[in-house]
Motif scaffolding. Sequence first.
Motif: not given
Length: 146
Positions: A25-51
């Motif tokens: 149902x939820x896939x094999x990605x861990x929450x840490x995997x998702x956060x890491x992907x979002x951090x890389x994306x946020x850098x390109x968008x000029x955003x800072x994340x608080x996960x």
Amino acid sequence: MPDLPTVFVLSGPNLNLLGTREPEIYGHDTLNDIHARLEAQAEGLGLRLECRQTNHEGVLIDWLHEAYVAGAKAVLLNAGGYTHTSIAIHDAIKSIKVPVIEVHLSDPTTRETFRHISYVGMAAAAHFAGHGADSYTLALDAAARL
């Protein structure tokens, strides 16, 4: 250099078990995997994340309030099971002046009937569900455009 706009990424109960919890149902990605992907994306968008992740409803509410006080640009919220039960989280979303984007890995409307009601969705500015981990990346793109 000015501070970057912050997006809070808040995850509710049982999301700490992603990767091993019902991967069909939820896939094999861990929450840490998702956060890491979002951090890389946020850098390109000029955003800072608080996960952050918690299994406690009141903590999610405190974090929503904190996002407001901190002047966050947006909140990505996967409230897990609280999506379908928590009027208190619904009220917290309505009481802050920060856009909240509801996120789900699966599509709750195609699952058990009790998952068809979303108190979070009733108060959220937008909704991304059913795209697996990409639900988060789509939501972050939307947050960047706010």
